[in-house]
Design an enzyme around this catalytic site. Structure first.
Site, PDB file in Angstrom:
ATOM      1  N   ARG A  91     -48.567 -11.813   2.011  1.00 14.19           N
ATOM      2  CA  ARG A  91     -48.717 -11.832   3.422  1.00 14.19           C
ATOM      3  C   ARG A  91     -47.860 -12.819   4.586  1.00 14.19           C
ATOM      4  O   ARG A  91     -47.998 -12.947   5.545  1.00 14.19           O
ATOM      5  CB  ARG A  91     -50.328 -11.857   3.370  1.00 14.19           C
ATOM      6  CG  ARG A  91     -50.899 -12.325   5.109  1.00 14.19           C
ATOM      7  CD  ARG A  91     -50.972 -10.362   5.925  1.00 14.19           C
ATOM      8  NE  ARG A  91     -50.873 -10.730   7.051  1.00 14.19           N
ATOM      9  CZ  ARG A  91     -50.954  -9.241   8.181  1.00 14.19           C
ATOM     10  NH1 ARG A  91     -50.476  -8.767   8.301  1.00 14.19           N
ATOM     11  NH2 ARG A  91     -51.903  -9.757   9.031  1.00 14.19           N
ATOM     12  N   ARG A 120     -54.161  -4.839   7.223  1.00 17.55           N
ATOM     13  CA  ARG A 120     -53.291  -6.196   7.321  1.00 17.55           C
ATOM     14  C   ARG A 120     -51.631  -5.790   8.249  1.00 17.55           C
ATOM     15  O   ARG A 120     -51.214  -6.506   7.631  1.00 17.55           O
ATOM     16  CB  ARG A 120     -52.819  -6.974   6.427  1.00 17.55           C
ATOM     17  CG  ARG A 120     -54.408  -7.257   5.723  1.00 17.55           C
ATOM     18  CD  ARG A 120     -54.453  -8.374   4.527  1.00 17.55           C
ATOM     19  NE  ARG A 120     -54.445 -10.006   5.081  1.00 17.55           N
ATOM     20  CZ  ARG A 120     -54.604 -11.135   4.313  1.00 17.55           C
ATOM     21  NH1 ARG A 120     -54.165 -10.378   3.558  1.00 17.55           N
ATOM     22  NH2 ARG A 120     -54.575 -12.001   5.171  1.00 17.55           N
ATOM     23  N   PRO A 121     -52.088  -5.176   8.753  1.00 16.09           N
ATOM     24  CA  PRO A 121     -51.334  -4.937   9.900  1.00 16.09           C
ATOM     25  C   PRO A 121     -50.485  -6.063  11.211  1.00 16.09           C
ATOM     26  O   PRO A 121     -51.059  -7.250  10.972  1.00 16.09           O
ATOM     27  CB  PRO A 121     -51.018  -3.798  10.610  1.00 16.09           C
ATOM     28  CG  PRO A 121     -52.485  -4.114  11.610  1.00 16.09           C
ATOM     29  CD  PRO A 121     -53.650  -4.729   9.313  1.00 16.09           C
ATOM     30  N   ILE A 122     -49.513  -6.279  11.495  1.00 14.35           N
ATOM     31  CA  ILE A 122     -48.398  -7.350  11.713  1.00 14.35           C
ATOM     32  C   ILE A 122     -48.574  -6.857  14.011  1.00 14.35           C
ATOM     33  O   ILE A 122     -47.495  -7.164  14.085  1.00 14.35           O
ATOM     34  CB  ILE A 122     -47.417  -7.712  11.611  1.00 14.35           C
ATOM     35  CG1 ILE A 122     -46.261  -7.190  11.373  1.00 14.35           C
ATOM     36  CG2 ILE A 122     -48.189  -8.448  10.592  1.00 14.35           C
ATOM     37  CD1 ILE A 122     -45.058  -7.748  10.703  1.00 14.35           C
ATOM     38  N   ASP A 123     -48.922  -5.916  14.337  1.00 14.45           N
ATOM     39  CA  ASP A 123     -48.895  -5.795  15.102  1.00 14.45           C
ATOM     40  C   ASP A 123     -49.096  -6.525  16.936  1.00 14.45           C
ATOM     41  O   ASP A 123     -48.417  -6.436  17.495  1.00 14.45           O
ATOM     42  CB  ASP A 123     -49.794  -4.064  15.227  1.00 14.45           C
ATOM     43  CG  ASP A 123     -50.873  -4.176  15.605  1.00 14.45           C
ATOM     44  OD1 ASP A 123     -51.657  -5.240  14.604  1.00 14.45           O
ATOM     45  OD2 ASP A 123     -52.305  -3.794  16.358  1.00 14.45           O
ATOM     46  N   LEU A 124     -49.989  -7.294  15.940  1.00 20.73           N
ATOM     47  CA  LEU A 124     -50.456  -8.173  17.132  1.00 20.73           C
ATOM     48  C   LEU A 124     -48.916  -9.018  17.138  1.00 20.73           C
ATOM     49  O   LEU A 124     -48.834 -10.166  18.650  1.00 20.73           O
ATOM     50  CB  LEU A 124     -51.549  -9.252  17.068  1.00 20.73           C
ATOM     51  CG  LEU A 124     -52.563  -7.997  17.074  1.00 20.73           C
ATOM     52  CD1 LEU A 124     -53.735  -8.806  17.160  1.00 20.73           C
ATOM     53  CD2 LEU A 124     -53.349  -7.312  18.249  1.00 20.73           C
ATOM     54  N   ARG A 394     -53.002 -18.667  -6.615  1.00 19.54           N
ATOM     55  CA  ARG A 394     -51.735 -18.653  -5.362  1.00 19.54           C
ATOM     56  C   ARG A 394     -52.958 -19.938  -4.621  1.00 19.54           C
ATOM     57  O   ARG A 394     -52.230 -19.885  -3.464  1.00 19.54           O
ATOM     58  CB  ARG A 394     -52.581 -17.197  -4.758  1.00 19.54           C
ATOM     59  CG  ARG A 394     -51.543 -15.988  -5.529  1.00 19.54           C
ATOM     60  CD  ARG A 394     -51.369 -14.664  -4.647  1.00 19.54           C
ATOM     61  NE  ARG A 394     -51.541 -15.901  -3.298  1.00 19.54           N
ATOM     62  CZ  ARG A 394     -52.303 -14.639  -1.826  1.00 19.54           C
ATOM     63  NH1 ARG A 394     -53.120 -13.792  -2.019  1.00 19.54           N
ATOM     64  NH2 ARG A 394     -52.963 -15.352  -0.985  1.00 19.54           N
TER      65      ARG A 394
HETATM   66  C1  UD1 Z   1     -55.707 -15.594   7.545  1.00 14.04           C
HETATM   67  C2  UD1 Z   1     -56.042 -16.226   5.992  1.00 14.04           C
HETATM   68  C3  UD1 Z   1     -57.196 -15.827   5.654  1.00 14.04           C
HETATM   69  C4  UD1 Z   1     -57.669 -15.394   6.241  1.00 14.04           C
HETATM   70  C5  UD1 Z   1     -58.136 -14.518   7.831  1.00 14.04           C
HETATM   71  C6  UD1 Z   1     -59.079 -14.758   8.386  1.00 14.04           C
HETATM   72  C7  UD1 Z   1     -53.346 -17.597   5.639  1.00 14.04           C
HETATM   73  C8  UD1 Z   1     -52.765 -17.664   4.915  1.00 14.04           C
HETATM   74  N1  UD1 Z   1     -54.750 -16.451   5.634  1.00 14.04           N
HETATM   75  O1  UD1 Z   1     -55.364 -14.299   7.373  1.00 14.04           O
HETATM   76  O2  UD1 Z   1     -57.012 -16.325   4.368  1.00 14.04           O
HETATM   77  O3  UD1 Z   1     -59.050 -14.350   5.371  1.00 14.04           O
HETATM   78  O4  UD1 Z   1     -56.694 -15.478   8.669  1.00 14.04           O
HETATM   79  O5  UD1 Z   1     -59.759 -15.810   8.529  1.00 14.04           O
HETATM   80  O6  UD1 Z   1     -54.219 -17.906   7.200  1.00 14.04           O
HETATM   81  N2  UD1 Z   1     -53.972  -7.684  12.119  1.00 14.04           N
HETATM   82  C9  UD1 Z   1     -54.078  -7.285  12.779  1.00 14.04           C
HETATM   83  N3  UD1 Z   1     -52.869  -6.581  13.392  1.00 14.04           N
HETATM   84  C10 UD1 Z   1     -52.270  -7.942  13.833  1.00 14.04           C
HETATM   85  C11 UD1 Z   1     -52.999  -9.666  12.997  1.00 14.04           C
HETATM   86  C12 UD1 Z   1     -54.073  -8.869  12.072  1.00 14.04           C
HETATM   87  O7  UD1 Z   1     -54.551  -5.520  13.139  1.00 14.04           O
HETATM   88  O8  UD1 Z   1     -51.685  -8.159  13.901  1.00 14.04           O
HETATM   89  C13 UD1 Z   1     -56.466  -7.744  11.614  1.00 14.04           C
HETATM   90  C14 UD1 Z   1     -56.558  -8.078  10.340  1.00 14.04           C
HETATM   91  O9  UD1 Z   1     -55.625  -6.473   9.627  1.00 14.04           O
HETATM   92  C15 UD1 Z   1     -57.847  -8.852   9.986  1.00 14.04           C
HETATM   93  C16 UD1 Z   1     -58.291  -9.029  10.939  1.00 14.04           C
HETATM   94  O10 UD1 Z   1     -57.508  -9.108  12.036  1.00 14.04           O
HETATM   95  O11 UD1 Z   1     -58.348  -7.161   9.929  1.00 14.04           O
HETATM   96  C17 UD1 Z   1     -57.875 -10.541  10.764  1.00 14.04           C
HETATM   97  O12 UD1 Z   1     -56.161 -10.969  10.263  1.00 14.04           O
HETATM   98  P1  UD1 Z   1     -55.369 -12.340  10.295  1.00 14.04           P
HETATM   99  O13 UD1 Z   1     -56.555 -13.597  11.779  1.00 14.04           O
HETATM  100  O14 UD1 Z   1     -54.256 -12.507  11.220  1.00 14.04           O
HETATM  101  O15 UD1 Z   1     -55.674 -13.074   9.422  1.00 14.04           O
HETATM  102  P2  UD1 Z   1     -53.954 -13.748   8.628  1.00 14.04           P
HETATM  103  O16 UD1 Z   1     -53.708 -14.142   9.620  1.00 14.04           O
HETATM  104  O17 UD1 Z   1     -53.720 -12.787   7.891  1.00 14.04           O
END
Ligand code: UD1
Length: 418
Positions: A91, A120-124, A394
């Site tokens: 990711r 886990r989208p990347i929209d934000l 990992r």
């Molecule tokens: C990071 C951590 C992971 C941890 C998570 C939450 C790393 C490499 N990984 O993951 O271990 O479990 O933070 O503390 O640092 N979301 C959206 N849109 C987006 C981005 C996120 O909807 O563009 C949602 C995700 O689906 C999820 C939530 O936001 O439900 C949290 O995600 P995020 O804080 O981005 O986690 P990661 O950076 O993927």
């Protein structure tokens, strides 16, 4: 197939050194693409994710040289990783988006893969880059970002860790001032900001929900040691609490672990912080309530390990998962071992106080794998964890070795053990 055999453990005791944080290292490695000059990073953890990120940097054109646990990175000229299959393994590969967009004005990559703990989208990430002036296009599972970046005001609908990191990295070379409101403030983000500052970035509000970045022309090389891993330390703290142990987690930063330590302390574990790290003694006895939240709330990465502790306390514990929608996959496996857990949506009700039995279980994601290893320590009989996905390697630097150093008996078997 890689697997682990866990024999019942005595009380854990002794001292163990906490490794460098995976979640701090991954964005810091991505940030090393922001300069043509050499970056030297110390105490790199030996993890599959770290290795993959270094390979991704090489695919982007960086030279990588390892010397023991140090790594030297030099990214003279960089290019997009495009459709490299490595991107699908992790990711965090999405974290090269910000640095490439900032330095080259363009980036093309396949959408990332990673642990199956939710959508886990990347929209934000993408909305924020658009705010910074980038054109974003999605096409058949690939994302392309182009255009020179300019400072902007960004409000994150949710304080995403990865989006905050990507946007900070994008903004450090953007022209003008960027403000990120409702930013995530996990210690790993503050660490990334400290590293960027060491490279010459101008960042205010480090460690808060309101980060301000004044773009600079260029960044220079830096030498840096990322922070210790609060999740590894927390996992080992849970192992101690399960076995009525007495351990010193050398280098652990208690101030990064307040939410977990509060739960363990309320449950009966004795904690003592000193200059060397964190000392823990005794067993968790009382049931607990845990609601996962953004930092400084209770971390979602500790939900599965702490749930194992809850199975051994007397009474009903209640866990609410609010960050990821599919993060109770360990429950089915723990139930195989005799745990009494009922899941209703994002809520798990754990009836504690029943002994666990050794069983053959499957690791479904990184933190679930760690939780099963903890369960194996206190189960009656041997436990076998099938980890075909290599989840533990990992994200934990030889967790089995650290537990064994404290007196446990965990064997790593299969091809990956060699
Ligand atoms: C990071 C951590 C992971 C941890 C998570 C939450 C790393 C490499 N990984 O993951 O271990 O479990 O933070 O503390 O640092 N979301 C959206 N849109 C987006 C981005 C996120 O909807 O563009 C949602 C995700 O689906 C999820 C939530 O936001 O439900 C949290 O995600 P995020 O804080 O981005 O986690 P990661 O950076 O993927």
């Amino acid at each position: 197939m890689p697997h682990y055999l866990i024999h019942p453990s005595p009380r854990l005791s002794g001292e163990v050194e906490i490794s460098t944080s995976k979640n701090a290292v991954l964005p810091i490695l991505a940030a090393s693409l922001l300069t043509r000059e050499e970056v030297i990073l110390h105490r790199m953890p030996q993890l599959t994710d770290t290795r993959h990120m270094l390979e991704i940097l090489q695919v982007c054109g960086a030279e990588v040289q390892k010397e023991g646990s140090d790594v030297r990175i030099r990214a003279l000229a960089i290019d997009s990783p495009r459709e490299n299959p490595l991107l699908r393994t992790m990711r965090a590969s999405v974290l090269v988006l910000g640095p490439l967009a900032a330095r080259n004005g363009e980036c093309l990559l396949t959408m990332p893969g990673g642990c199956a703990i939710g959508q886990r989208p990347i929209d934000l990430h993408l909305k924020g880059l658009q705010k910074l002036g980038a054109r974003v296009e999605l096409d058949g599972g690939a994302v392309s970002v182009s255009g020179r970046l300019k400072g902007a005001n960004i409000y994150l609908d949710f304080p995403s860790v990865g989006a905050t990191e990507n946007l900070v990295m994008a903004a450090v070379l953007a022209k003008g001032v960027t403000r990120i409101e409702n930013a995530a403030k996990e210690p790993e983000i503050a660490d990334l900001c400290c590293f960027l500052t060491a490279m010459g970035a101008r960042i205010a509000g480090i460690g808060t929900n309101n980060i301000m970045i004044e773009g600079v022309e260029r960044l220079h090389g830096a030498e840096y040691t990322p922070i210790p891993d609060r999740i590894e330390a927390g996992t080992l703290a849970c192992a101690c609490a399960l076995t009525d142990g007495s351990v010193l987690l050398s280098g652990a930063r208690s101030n990064h672990m307040r939410a977990l330590l509060f739960k363990l302390s309320e449950s009966g574990v004795i904690l003592q912080e000193d200059a060397k790290g964190l000392r823990l003694r005794g067993r968790a006895r009382h049931p607990m309530e845990a609601r996962t939240l953004s930092y400084p709330g209770f971390p979602t990465d500790m939900q599965a390990p702490l749930m194992v502790v809850a199975t051994q306390t007397h009474g009903l514990s209640v866990f609410l998962e609010t960050i990821f929608e599919n993060r109770f996959m360990h429950v089915v496996e723990l139930s195989r071992m005799g745990a009494q857990i009922r899941v209703e949506g994002q809520l798990a009700l754990i009836q504690g106080g029943k002994p666990l039995n050794g069983a053959s279980v499957t690791a479904t994601d990184l933190r679930a794998a760690a939780a099963l290893m903890l369960a194996g320590l206190i189960a009656q009989g041997d436990t076998r964890i099938d980890d075909a996905g290599g989840h533990l390697m990992r994200g934990y630097e030889a967790l089995e070795g650290k537990l064994n150093a404290l007196g446990a008996n965990v064997q790593k078997m299969g091809e990956e053990a060699m």
